[in-house]
Every structure is written in structure tokens, then in C-alpha cells.
Design a protein around this motif. Structure first.
Motif, PDB file in Angstrom:
ATOM      1  N   ARG A  82      43.761  39.435  56.058  1.00 61.20           N
ATOM      2  CA  ARG A  82      43.041  38.162  56.237  1.00 61.20           C
ATOM      3  C   ARG A  82      42.020  37.938  55.128  1.00 61.20           C
ATOM      4  N   GLY A  83      42.390  38.273  53.904  1.00 62.20           N
ATOM      5  CA  GLY A  83      41.496  38.062  52.777  1.00 62.20           C
ATOM      6  C   GLY A  83      41.975  36.936  51.888  1.00 62.20           C
ATOM      7  N   HIS A  84      41.269  36.731  50.789  1.00 63.23           N
ATOM      8  CA  HIS A  84      41.647  35.750  49.773  1.00 63.23           C
ATOM      9  C   HIS A  84      41.583  36.440  48.417  1.00 63.23           C
ATOM     10  N   SER A  85      42.346  35.928  47.458  1.00 63.90           N
ATOM     11  CA  SER A  85      42.424  36.593  46.162  1.00 63.90           C
ATOM     12  C   SER A  85      42.195  35.622  45.020  1.00 63.90           C
ATOM     13  N   LEU A  86      41.636  36.172  43.951  1.00 63.77           N
ATOM     14  CA  LEU A  86      41.487  35.459  42.694  1.00 63.77           C
ATOM     15  C   LEU A  86      42.536  36.010  41.747  1.00 63.77           C
ATOM     16  N   GLU A 115      28.430  34.652  40.878  1.00 72.26           N
ATOM     17  CA  GLU A 115      28.747  35.964  41.442  1.00 72.26           C
ATOM     18  C   GLU A 115      28.791  35.925  42.970  1.00 72.26           C
ATOM     19  N   ALA A 116      27.907  35.149  43.591  1.00 71.08           N
ATOM     20  CA  ALA A 116      27.887  35.078  45.055  1.00 71.08           C
ATOM     21  C   ALA A 116      29.173  34.480  45.599  1.00 71.08           C
ATOM     22  N   GLN A 117      29.790  33.576  44.834  1.00 71.55           N
ATOM     23  CA  GLN A 117      31.050  32.978  45.280  1.00 71.55           C
ATOM     24  C   GLN A 117      32.227  33.892  44.952  1.00 71.55           C
ATOM     25  N   LEU A 118      32.152  34.602  43.831  1.00 67.12           N
ATOM     26  CA  LEU A 118      33.206  35.569  43.520  1.00 67.12           C
ATOM     27  C   LEU A 118      33.308  36.630  44.610  1.00 67.12           C
ATOM     28  N   ASP A 119      32.167  36.967  45.215  1.00 67.80           N
ATOM     29  CA  ASP A 119      32.141  38.009  46.241  1.00 67.80           C
ATOM     30  C   ASP A 119      32.936  37.623  47.474  1.00 67.80           C
ATOM     31  N   ARG A 120      33.237  36.331  47.636  1.00 69.65           N
ATOM     32  CA  ARG A 120      34.004  35.889  48.801  1.00 69.65           C
ATOM     33  C   ARG A 120      35.494  36.208  48.670  1.00 69.65           C
ATOM     34  N   PHE A 121      35.933  36.529  47.464  1.00 65.74           N
ATOM     35  CA  PHE A 121      37.328  36.900  47.255  1.00 65.74           C
ATOM     36  C   PHE A 121      37.501  38.391  47.511  1.00 65.74           C
ATOM     37  N   MET A 122      38.468  38.725  48.323  1.00 70.05           N
ATOM     38  CA  MET A 122      38.719  40.127  48.629  1.00 70.05           C
ATOM     39  C   MET A 122      39.167  40.883  47.385  1.00 70.05           C
ATOM     40  N   PHE A 123      40.109  40.314  46.646  1.00 70.08           N
ATOM     41  CA  PHE A 123      40.693  40.962  45.486  1.00 70.08           C
ATOM     42  C   PHE A 123      40.559  40.096  44.239  1.00 70.08           C
ATOM     43  N   LEU A 124      40.464  40.744  43.105  1.00 71.04           N
ATOM     44  CA  LEU A 124      40.766  40.130  41.813  1.00 71.04           C
ATOM     45  C   LEU A 124      42.072  40.754  41.351  1.00 71.04           C
ATOM     46  N   GLY A 166      28.149  44.673  46.609  1.00 68.29           N
ATOM     47  CA  GLY A 166      27.396  44.621  47.844  1.00 68.29           C
ATOM     48  C   GLY A 166      28.184  45.165  49.028  1.00 68.29           C
ATOM     49  N   PRO A 167      27.629  45.062  50.232  1.00 69.05           N
ATOM     50  CA  PRO A 167      28.280  45.614  51.428  1.00 69.05           C
ATOM     51  C   PRO A 167      29.659  45.035  51.699  1.00 69.05           C
ATOM     52  N   ARG A 168      29.906  43.776  51.281  1.00 63.80           N
ATOM     53  CA  ARG A 168      31.227  43.196  51.521  1.00 63.80           C
ATOM     54  C   ARG A 168      32.319  43.998  50.803  1.00 63.80           C
ATOM     55  N   ALA A 169      31.953  44.678  49.712  1.00 68.25           N
ATOM     56  CA  ALA A 169      32.930  45.498  48.999  1.00 68.25           C
ATOM     57  C   ALA A 169      33.396  46.666  49.861  1.00 68.25           C
ATOM     58  N   VAL A 170      32.475  47.280  50.606  1.00 69.30           N
ATOM     59  CA  VAL A 170      32.858  48.387  51.498  1.00 69.30           C
ATOM     60  C   VAL A 170      33.806  47.875  52.569  1.00 69.30           C
ATOM     61  N   GLN A 171      33.485  46.720  53.140  1.00 62.98           N
ATOM     62  CA  GLN A 171      34.349  46.132  54.165  1.00 62.98           C
ATOM     63  C   GLN A 171      35.755  45.887  53.613  1.00 62.98           C
ATOM     64  N   ASN A 172      35.828  45.338  52.407  1.00 66.94           N
ATOM     65  CA  ASN A 172      37.136  45.017  51.838  1.00 66.94           C
ATOM     66  C   ASN A 172      37.905  46.260  51.400  1.00 66.94           C
ATOM     67  N   LEU A 173      37.193  47.303  50.996  1.00 71.60           N
ATOM     68  CA  LEU A 173      37.873  48.568  50.698  1.00 71.60           C
ATOM     69  C   LEU A 173      38.562  49.104  51.946  1.00 71.60           C
ATOM     70  N   VAL A 225      43.224  50.325  46.185  1.00 76.99           N
ATOM     71  CA  VAL A 225      42.661  48.973  46.290  1.00 76.99           C
ATOM     72  C   VAL A 225      41.272  48.889  45.673  1.00 76.99           C
ATOM     73  N   ALA A 226      40.732  50.004  45.190  1.00 74.86           N
ATOM     74  CA  ALA A 226      39.354  50.023  44.684  1.00 74.86           C
ATOM     75  C   ALA A 226      39.169  49.105  43.481  1.00 74.86           C
ATOM     76  N   SER A 227      40.097  49.140  42.539  1.00 74.40           N
ATOM     77  CA  SER A 227      39.932  48.322  41.328  1.00 74.40           C
ATOM     78  C   SER A 227      39.955  46.825  41.633  1.00 74.40           C
ATOM     79  N   PRO A 228      40.954  46.296  42.355  1.00 78.67           N
ATOM     80  CA  PRO A 228      40.915  44.857  42.661  1.00 78.67           C
ATOM     81  C   PRO A 228      39.756  44.444  43.553  1.00 78.67           C
ATOM     82  N   VAL A 229      39.220  45.365  44.363  1.00 76.42           N
ATOM     83  CA  VAL A 229      38.079  45.030  45.213  1.00 76.42           C
ATOM     84  C   VAL A 229      36.781  45.008  44.412  1.00 76.42           C
TER      85      VAL A 229
END
Length: 348
Positions: free
Chosen positions: A61-65, A188-197, A280-287, A311-315
Motif C-alpha cells: 500500500r505504498g507509492h513510488s517515484l 524533501e517533505a513531499q519526497l518522504d511520502r513516496f515509499m520507494f524511489l 525520518g521515522p517513516r523510513a523505518v516503517q517503509n523498510l 528494499v533499503a536502497s529504494p526506501v
């Protein structure tokens, strides 16, 4: 003292096992994912890692760039992914004159059939299951914000009304890394909303280039089989949330993210002059979510350390902001993240 991480959970940290029904569901998802790769392979040459990351993003249930130069079949890949999933697909070409109502929709005065007129809300292209936001950095910030609200909240606010978007909802936004003139880079705050790059590169081999030319210059591309529907996808998304995670995996993910922050005591000395801001903390959640989805897709009944590492690099890449010193050295965020993962691996 150096912290070590083992790929298998210790008895003290082992989470509750999946139920028999969930084990069967994981096996079904693994088979469905194998068929998905095979089906997409009929029209997409190579890009196996990209397909895996897109599938992980969908079921987590994520989004990607998506980052890549033109001509790498980004639109084709996303549209065919939606086709195999029996999902409604929508493509939005972002331009500098695009307004929020152009993507969310607006009220239009319509005849009611009895001689009167009334306003009727016409849904915009964001009302789809899979949305390709093409060159999102070409739209002004106000339009980007409307798109990002839909991503974060799964709803749209237009003309004072709130509309809920149908699940599943996946946004895949593209950016052209070559031509940046006249663009509005995402903060950067909006980039953080994407689960993956997810970075798409040129074909790996000459044969892949030949296969691409052969498949796209002949007859029309084949229609792909429908492998699952929205209801099944939602059921698989719920299953992903139930995949067990050992305690040491949570610890590994948290410590990896904390090491990206230059002012944190755990950050290595070599990183401090290279990174301005860490994840930030959202990175831990997405990992964790990404690792859960990858484990389920590959038929594992528990998250393993390698799932987090894959998944660490795209997160993390788009969440690590490098300094001018790093750019002068030719060091980018991807290289910083890769070195952190390598060092964490040697500490195991």
C-alpha cells in the motif's frame, strides 16, 4: 560493543507464526507473483528488479517515484501492471499550467432533464486504482500538493467536498533526471511520502535492445491475462500486514535509519560531512512494510534480514540529502546508502 544481527530469529525474539490459512495465502500470493512476472515479460523486456519493486509497493500500500530517462517503457510497464490486475489505470501528464481541479475534478453545471440545472461533480483522472503521474515535477506546487493529499489520505477535497478514492490506490510518479529547466522539484517533505524511489536504467545487454525493437516494431502488443482483481489485491495487502517480523529485524531497520542522520551519535564519521539530512521515522516503517511484502511475494512466512537489505536502497535514497561537499566529490545518496548497508552487513 558491536551489535550483531543474525538472519534467523532467536527463540526469544521469534514472533508468532502465521496461521494455516495465512500460510496457504502466502503460497497463493507467491504463485500469483510468479505468473505476474511471466505475464509482464510478454511485453516488458528485462526490468525484473523494477517489476519486483512495483509489486512490493502495490501489496504494501505504498507509492513510488520512478526515475529514468525517456523511452524506458515506464508508461507501458505501469499500464500493463494495471491490466494484469484488472485495475482502472489513469495517466496524468503534469505541465506548468495544470491546476488542482484538472486532476481532482470539479463541479459542472448540468441539465437535470426536467428543465432545471444543477451542479454535478465530475471525477478527475486521480479517481483510478493505478495513477501514473508523469513528470510530476513539472506541475506547480499547488497541483503537486493536491496529488500528494490524494496519496497520503486516499481522498480528494474539491469544491468544499471530500471524496474517498477506491482501494487499492497506487500512485507512480515519474521525474526526468535529464532536463530540469522549468521544473518545480518536490520538497524533501513531499519526497518522504513516496515509499520507494525506483530507478530505471538502460537495457543491460545488446540482446535486450534487440528484443525491445523486435517486440515494439511489429504487430500490436498482446493483451495480457487478468491475474487478480481489486478484491484479491486488498486481501493480499491485508495478508502482508500479518507477516511476522522478528525483534532483531526491527532493531536492524531502526539502527540503519538512525545512522543516516549526521548529528546522531551512531552515524559513522565518514558520513557526517557528506549528509545534510538523514531519513525520518517513516523510513523505518517503509523498510518493515517493504520487507514484509517482499517476504510474502517470495513465499517466506517470516521477514528475513535480506528482505530489509533488498528494499533499503529504494526506501532510503530519496530520504538522504547530501551536502555540497558530497556533490563535489561525486558522491550521491545512493552511494552513501550502499556503504551503510555494506557496513551493517559486516557487523553481523
Amino acid at each position: 560493543m558491536t551489535q550483531t544481527f543474525n538472519s534467523a530469529a532467536t527463540p526469544e525474539s521469534a514472533p508468532h507464526a502465521l496461521s494455516d490459512d495465512d500460510v496457504q495465502a502466502v503460497d497463493e500470493l507467491r504463485g500469483a507473483y510468479a505468473r505476474l512476472r511471466e505475464e509482464l515479460g510478454r511485453v516488458i523486456v528485462g526490468q525484473r528488479e523494477v517489476v519486483e519493486l512495483l509489486a512490493i509497493c502495490l501489496f504494501a500500500r505504498g507509492h513510488s517515484l520512478l526515475m529514468g530517462v525517456p523511452g524506458l517503457a515506464k508508461t507501458l510497464l505501469v499500464s500493463k501492471l494495471a491490466e494484469t490486475m484488472s485495475l482502472k489505470f489513469s495517466r496524468i501528464q503534469f505541465t506548468p499550467d495544470l491546476m488542482p481541479m484538472d486532476i481532482t475534478g470539479t463541479d459542472i453545471l448540468q441539465d437535470t432533464g426536467d428543465g432545471r440545472r444543477a451542479f454535478e461533480f465530475i471525477h478527475g483522472p486521480v479517481f483510478a486504482n493505478v495513477v501514473l503521474a508523469d513528470e510530476i515535477n513539472r506541475a506547480p506546487p499547488k497541483t503537486q500538493a493536491a496529488m500528494l493529499e490524494a496519496m497520503q489520505e486516499s481522498r480528494v477535497t474539491a469544491v468544499g467536498k471530500t471524496f474517498t478514492l477506491d482501494a487499492p490506490f497506487l500512485v507512480l510518479a515519474t521525474q526526468n533526471p535529464v532536463e530540469q529547466e522549468g521544473t518545480y522539484p518536490l520538497p524533501e517533505a513531499q519526497l518522504d511520502r513516496f515509499m520507494f524511489l525506483i530507478e530505471l536504467d538502460y537495457p543491460n545487454t545488446e540482446q535486450e535492445e534487440i528484443d525491445i525493437a523486435r517486440s515494439t516494431t511489429g504487430d500490436a502488443l498482446p493483451t495480457l491475462d487478468h491475474l487478480m482483481d481489486a478484491e484479491e489485491i486488498i486481501r493480499h495487502q491485508e495478508l502482508v500486514r500479518r507477516i511476522p517480523v522478528p525483534d532483531h529485524i526491527y532493531t536492524y531497520a531502526a539502527r540503519l535509519v538512525r545512522k543516516t542522520r549526521p548529528n546522531h551519535p551512531d552515524a559513522p564519521d565518514w558520513l557526517r560531512p557528506l549528509v545534510a539530512w538523514g531519513a525520518g521515522p517513516r523510513a523505518v516503517q517503509n523498510l518493515i512494510l517493504g520487507a514484509k511484502a517482499r517476504a510474502a511475494l517470495l513465499g517466506s512466512y517470516m521477514v528475513r534480514l535480506e528482505d530489509v537489505q533488498e528494499v533499503a536502497s529504494p526506501v532510503l535514497t530519496h530520504r538522504v540529502i547530501t551536502t555540497f561537499a558530497a556533490q563535489a566529490e561525486g558522491t550521491d545518496a545512493k552511494a552513501v546508502v550502499r556503504r551503510l548497508i555494506e557496513e551493517a552487513d559486516t557487523e553481523r
